[in-house]
Motif scaffolding. Structure first.
Motif, short mmCIF file in Angstrom:
data_model
loop_
_atom_site.label_atom_id
_atom_site.label_comp_id
_atom_site.label_asym_id
_atom_site.label_seq_id
_atom_site.Cartn_x
_atom_site.Cartn_y
_atom_site.Cartn_z
N GLY A 98 0.79 -1.18 -0.14
CA GLY A 98 0.03 -0.18 -0.04
C GLY A 98 0.71 1.19 0.07
N TRP B 121 -7.47 5.77 0.04
CA TRP B 121 -7.77 4.43 0.19
C TRP B 121 -9.00 4.36 1.47
CZ3 TRP B 121 -3.61 0.31 2.35
CH2 TRP B 121 -4.28 -1.18 2.26
N PHE C 137 -8.13 -1.12 -4.21
CA PHE C 137 -7.71 0.10 -3.91
C PHE C 137 -6.42 0.42 -3.33
CE2 PHE C 137 -12.37 0.99 -4.47
CZ PHE C 137 -12.02 1.70 -5.74
N GLY C 138 -5.96 -0.53 -2.29
CA GLY C 138 -4.87 -0.20 -1.56
C GLY C 138 -3.56 -0.61 -2.70
N THR D 15 -3.51 2.70 -4.90
CA THR D 15 -2.90 3.61 -4.31
C THR D 15 -1.41 3.56 -3.94
OG1 THR D 15 -3.67 2.98 -2.04
CG2 THR D 15 -5.15 4.64 -3.30
#
Length: 143
Positions: free
Chosen positions: A34, A70, A86-87, A90
């Protein structure tokens, strides 16, 4: 000689005593760990490469902004697999800031016969540790 042709083009080398990591390798830890992983490794590597404080600060701010995105994405969706996606997204976006600032100085380091340090264990430890921290924060905030 005063001709520009004979002046060396690569002059600066990192001022730190520690060997830097290859900036492209930070992507793997960033993808799985992340944006905060990208930020941590980017800041440490930026210091090793002797980047100015303003660029190191921008790397850290990009990581925090990515983590904020996130969290917002986790608030807007209920699907756990999308939150994890999404982690990775991003983290990859934060890595783009890292690579934008570190590619040139790292290239200068390698032109001077510098060998990069291994990122295997620092990358694994930071990715696992920070992804756990980020997931716990997202779980507390978004659920």
């Amino acid at each position: 000689m005063t001709d520009d042709l004979f002046r060396p083009t690569v002059r600066e080398r990192p001022v730190s005593g520690r060997r830097p990591w290859r900036p492209e390798s930070i992507f793997y830890a960033s993808f799985f760990g992340g944006p905060l992983t990208a930020g941590l490794l980017g800041v440490v590597n930026g210091r090793r490469l002797g980047l100015p404080g303003s660029k190191v600060l921008l790397i850290a701010l990009a990581a925090v902004a990515g983590f904020g995105l996130w969290i917002v994405a986790a608030l807007l969706t209920d699907a756990n697999n999308l939150v994890r996606l999404f982690g990775s997204i991003t983290g990859s976006l934060a890595w783009l800031v890292v690579i934008a600032f570190q590619r040139g100085p790292f290239r200068a380091y390698t032109y001077g016969d510098g060998q990069p340090a291994s990122l295997v264990w620092p990358g694994i430890v930071s990715a696992v540790g920070l992804v756990l921290f980020q997931v716990i924060v997202i779980f507390v905030v978004a659920r």
